[in-house]
Write a protein that holds these residues in place. Structure first.
Motif, PDB file in Angstrom:
ATOM      1  N   ALA A  90       0.825  -1.210   0.000  1.00  0.00           N
ATOM      2  CA  ALA A  90       0.000   0.000   0.000  1.00  0.00           C
ATOM      3  C   ALA A  90       0.859   1.259   0.000  1.00  0.00           C
ATOM      4  CB  ALA A  90      -0.907   0.013   1.233  1.00  0.00           C
ATOM      5  N   ILE A  91       0.270   2.324  -0.533  1.00  0.00           N
ATOM      6  CA  ILE A  91       0.827   3.664  -0.389  1.00  0.00           C
ATOM      7  C   ILE A  91      -0.104   4.392   0.563  1.00  0.00           C
ATOM      8  CG2 ILE A  91       1.345   5.841  -1.548  1.00  0.00           C
ATOM      9  CD1 ILE A  91       1.961   4.249  -4.059  1.00  0.00           C
ATOM     10  N   TYR A  92       0.472   5.078   1.546  1.00  0.00           N
ATOM     11  CA  TYR A  92      -0.302   5.788   2.561  1.00  0.00           C
ATOM     12  C   TYR A  92      -0.184   7.288   2.326  1.00  0.00           C
ATOM     13  CZ  TYR A  92       0.101   1.258   4.855  1.00  0.00           C
ATOM     14  OH  TYR A  92       0.053  -0.084   5.133  1.00  0.00           O
ATOM     15  N   PHE A  93      -1.175   8.037   2.783  1.00  0.00           N
ATOM     16  CA  PHE A  93      -1.077   9.490   2.739  1.00  0.00           C
ATOM     17  C   PHE A  93      -1.625  10.074   4.026  1.00  0.00           C
ATOM     18  CE2 PHE A  93      -5.416   8.978   1.259  1.00  0.00           C
ATOM     19  CZ  PHE A  93      -6.094  10.057   1.800  1.00  0.00           C
ATOM     20  N   GLN A  94      -1.170  11.282   4.314  1.00  0.00           N
ATOM     21  CA  GLN A  94      -1.644  12.012   5.483  1.00  0.00           C
ATOM     22  C   GLN A  94      -1.727  13.486   5.115  1.00  0.00           C
ATOM     23  OE1 GLN A  94       0.781  11.749   9.030  1.00  0.00           O
ATOM     24  NE2 GLN A  94      -0.914  12.331  10.308  1.00  0.00           N
ATOM     25  N   GLU A  95      -2.833  14.112   5.437  1.00  0.00           N
ATOM     26  CA  GLU A  95      -3.013  15.548   5.215  1.00  0.00           C
ATOM     27  C   GLU A  95      -2.182  16.280   6.266  1.00  0.00           C
ATOM     28  OE1 GLU A  95      -4.158  18.625   3.108  1.00  0.00           O
ATOM     29  OE2 GLU A  95      -5.103  16.719   2.648  1.00  0.00           O
ATOM     30  N   VAL A  96      -1.185  17.050   5.804  1.00  0.00           N
ATOM     31  CA  VAL A  96      -0.301  17.760   6.737  1.00  0.00           C
ATOM     32  C   VAL A  96      -0.359  19.270   6.552  1.00  0.00           C
ATOM     33  CG1 VAL A  96       1.277  15.827   7.048  1.00  0.00           C
ATOM     34  CG2 VAL A  96       1.697  17.471   5.214  1.00  0.00           C
ATOM     35  N   GLY A  97      -1.065  19.739   5.538  1.00  0.00           N
ATOM     36  CA  GLY A  97      -1.176  21.172   5.299  1.00  0.00           C
ATOM     37  C   GLY A  97      -0.010  21.698   4.474  1.00  0.00           C
ATOM     38  N   GLN A  98      -0.160  22.899   3.990  1.00  0.00           N
ATOM     39  CA  GLN A  98       0.831  23.520   3.112  1.00  0.00           C
ATOM     40  C   GLN A  98       2.213  23.613   3.757  1.00  0.00           C
ATOM     41  OE1 GLN A  98       0.186  24.708  -0.105  1.00  0.00           O
ATOM     42  NE2 GLN A  98       2.354  25.084  -0.319  1.00  0.00           N
ATOM     43  N   ASP A  99       2.277  24.003   5.018  1.00  0.00           N
ATOM     44  CA  ASP A  99       3.560  24.185   5.697  1.00  0.00           C
ATOM     45  C   ASP A  99       3.972  22.981   6.541  1.00  0.00           C
ATOM     46  OD1 ASP A  99       3.818  26.751   4.625  1.00  0.00           O
ATOM     47  OD2 ASP A  99       2.619  27.613   6.233  1.00  0.00           O
TER      48      ASP A  99
END
Length: 120
Positions: A90-99
């Motif tokens: 799997a490839i995972y992602f996490q929303e971390v914001g622009q900065d």
């Protein structure tokens, strides 16, 4: 699509062998546009063989040990970090914001993505 291709290229670099991991160290961060050097043995790694270069604005983080790796990337202009590990398809992602930065990878396996990450 460009991000996925960049990420796939990074994963291919990480899987080049244990000397690559040994040359980078167990917990590695690369700055945007930074080159990654290594080799198939300690002598070659010390001589500065170019293995790859991060795209402009792409940062990379990895956690290694003798059994494998966990790695993540994020583009400076993006809002998500992406990651995977040697023991996961799997490839995972996490929303971390622009900065935001790539969240710390606590282990060299898919347990690094157990909290706060979403499987794609």
């Amino acid at each position: 699509m460009k991000k996925v291709l960049t990420f796939a290229a990074l994963i291919m670099l990480v899987t080049c062998g244990s000397a690559f991991a040994a040359a980078l160290g167990q917990d590695t961060d690369c700055n945007p546009g930074e080159s990654i050097y290594g080799g198939v043995d300690a002598t070659q790694a010390a001589s500065g063989v170019l293995l790859g270069k991060m795209s402009k604005g792409v940062v990379f983080r990895a956690q290694y040990d003798d059994s494998g790796y966990a790695a993540g990337t994020k583009h400076d202009s993006g809002t998500k970090a992406y990651g995977t590990a040697h023991d996961s398809t799997a490839i995972y992602f996490q929303e971390v914001g622009q900065d935001g930065e790539i969240p710390g990878l606590d282990s060299a396996d898919n347990q690094s993505f157990a909290t706060g990450w979403t499987e794609m």
